[in-house]
Scaffold this motif. Sequence first.
Motif, PDB file in Angstrom:
ATOM      1  N   TYR A 172       0.854  -1.190   0.000  1.00  0.00           N
ATOM      2  CA  TYR A 172       0.000   0.000   0.000  1.00  0.00           C
ATOM      3  C   TYR A 172       0.892   1.243   0.000  1.00  0.00           C
ATOM      4  CZ  TYR A 172      -3.424   3.415   1.625  1.00  0.00           C
ATOM      5  OH  TYR A 172      -4.229   4.516   1.738  1.00  0.00           O
ATOM      6  N   PRO A 230      -4.478  -1.966  -3.224  1.00  0.00           N
ATOM      7  CA  PRO A 230      -5.578  -1.713  -2.281  1.00  0.00           C
ATOM      8  C   PRO A 230      -5.714  -2.830  -1.260  1.00  0.00           C
ATOM      9  CG  PRO A 230      -6.467  -2.585  -4.309  1.00  0.00           C
ATOM     10  CD  PRO A 230      -4.984  -2.413  -4.545  1.00  0.00           C
ATOM     11  N   TYR A 238      -3.481   4.645  -4.303  1.00  0.00           N
ATOM     12  CA  TYR A 238      -4.765   4.749  -3.617  1.00  0.00           C
ATOM     13  C   TYR A 238      -4.609   5.607  -2.367  1.00  0.00           C
ATOM     14  CZ  TYR A 238      -6.077   0.758  -6.516  1.00  0.00           C
ATOM     15  OH  TYR A 238      -6.327  -0.074  -7.578  1.00  0.00           O
ATOM     16  N   ILE A 244     -10.693   4.856  -0.548  1.00  0.00           N
ATOM     17  CA  ILE A 244     -11.133   3.492  -0.245  1.00  0.00           C
ATOM     18  C   ILE A 244     -12.381   3.508   0.622  1.00  0.00           C
ATOM     19  CG2 ILE A 244     -10.481   1.384   1.002  1.00  0.00           C
ATOM     20  CD1 ILE A 244      -7.537   2.106   0.112  1.00  0.00           C
TER      21      ILE A 244
END
Length: 211
Positions: free
Chosen positions: A125, A129, A182, A187
């Motif tokens: 990360y 994800p 991300y 998220i």
Amino acid sequence: LFPTFPQHMGALPVEEKRANAVEDDPVAAPRALALLFDEISTLRRLPEGLPRGVDSISDPSPAPYVVREDDGQSQDDGRQCELSANPEGKALGPWHVHVRVRGDEGSGYDESKGYGVRLTFPAAYPAVPPDVHVLSKCHHVLVDDDREVAGVFFHPENLPPDAVERVVDPATGDEVVKSVTYTLEGILDATRRFFSVPCRLPGPPDDDGVN
């Protein structure tokens, strides 16, 4: 030479890319953990409170068990996996972050107590994800018997990246996606929308969902 965009989006089958697989990277892992703590702290300090639909969020905690892969042959995919205790004293991931999320009003998933969701972040990360499990009792067509969300959750229109790096493939001259990034906020928003609107289903194999 370069993977396709869906691969970078985490759209590989779940068994192909496990967030809770052991990744002994002493450099990437501490960086990923520090980023998670920083993102959670920032979200908690927002003047307007936690992001829409998020009632609570925990600090990262080491996953008690990890998936280890070896070179053994299995009938299905040529690999053998085993579940083992996560070594103590090693901050190499993966990490669990527990959140309580509600769908939008009128979605049918907007009950006041929300749904407990476990996000399992890998050492890779923010380039990869987290795995997503719905821990609360939930009747959702895209949550399987193991309480894991279906792979379509990771489609780029359901979980868009915060940043996309593109390069030209020297073999074909085509522009391809080299990497993506991300964010925790993105998220969490994708998780809220998972309980609010239908997920977009994958299109043709060359449909990367990014214009």
